[in-house]
Design an enzyme around this catalytic site. Structure first.
Site, PDB file in Angstrom:
ATOM      1  N   PRO A   1       0.833  -1.215   0.000  1.00 19.60           N
ATOM      2  CA  PRO A   1       0.000   0.000   0.000  1.00 19.60           C
ATOM      3  C   PRO A   1       0.858   1.252   0.000  1.00 19.60           C
ATOM      4  O   PRO A   1       0.800   2.061   0.923  1.00 19.60           O
ATOM      5  CB  PRO A   1      -0.806  -0.148   1.287  1.00 19.60           C
ATOM      6  CG  PRO A   1       0.060  -0.945   2.198  1.00 19.60           C
ATOM      7  CD  PRO A   1       0.867  -1.870   1.313  1.00 19.60           C
ATOM      8  N   CYS A   2       1.672   1.380  -1.011  1.00 25.99           N
ATOM      9  CA  CYS A   2       2.591   2.520  -1.076  1.00 25.99           C
ATOM     10  C   CYS A   2       1.826   3.834  -1.194  1.00 25.99           C
ATOM     11  O   CYS A   2       2.385   4.894  -0.983  1.00 25.99           O
ATOM     12  CB  CYS A   2       3.543   2.347  -2.241  1.00 25.99           C
ATOM     13  SG  CYS A   2       2.762   1.732  -3.729  1.00 25.99           S
TER      14      CYS A   2
END
Length: 134
Positions: free
Chosen positions: A66-67
């Site tokens: 989940p950058c």
DNA sequence: AGTATGACCAACG
DNA sequence: CCGTTGGCCATAC
């Protein structure tokens, strides 16, 4: 096994530092965000905020990291263009009910997540017991 | 082995 | 308040 040649070194080795960055990013809960500097601080290298950003830069597309939950110190979506357009990153965050104070700026006061806190929970109360000794 | 880079951060003017 | 500069650290070439 035909490793990807020169890619084998960078793709497989990936310095433990980057690996730790990915581990923290993967641990960011939905609806929360953290900053590059906070991650760097959690790794014991508060000056390596830029390196944290680099880690995400080389993050494999296949990794479900989940950058998009990583923002800069001011809450701005500094890495928005990495998703093709900042709006894509913003939409992902809005989908998780992350509060915004501007079109491309989240409210860190409400959704900032400190990796250290999450790690404390994961490691258990062992550390807390140590602090009580103080 | 040295130079250049970068999804940062903090300080200055 | 906003743009600019420098430092910083690990990686890529």
């Amino acid at each position: 096994m035909g490793r990807s040649g020169r890619a084998a070194q960078t793709d497989t080795a990936r310095s433990a530092y980057f690996d730790r960055v990915f581990a923290i990013v993967a641990a960011i809960p939905p609806g929360r965000v953290t900053t590059y500097g906070t991650i760097a601080r959690a790794l014991g290298t508060p000056r390596s905020a830029r390196v944290v950003g680099w880690a995400l830069n080389v993050a494999p597309e296949g990794a479900a990291l989940p950058c998009h939950r990583v923002v800069d110190r001011d809450g701005n979506l500094s890495g928005g263009w990495h998703f093709g357009h900042p709006d894509i990153m913003a939409n992902r965050l809005r989908d998780e009910d992350v509060p915004f104070v501007a079109p491309y700026r989240v409210d860190l006061a409400s959704c900032l997540w400190d990796p250290a806190e999450g790690l404390v929970d994961a490691l258990g109360a062992e550390r807390e017991r140590d602090e009580q000794g103080e």
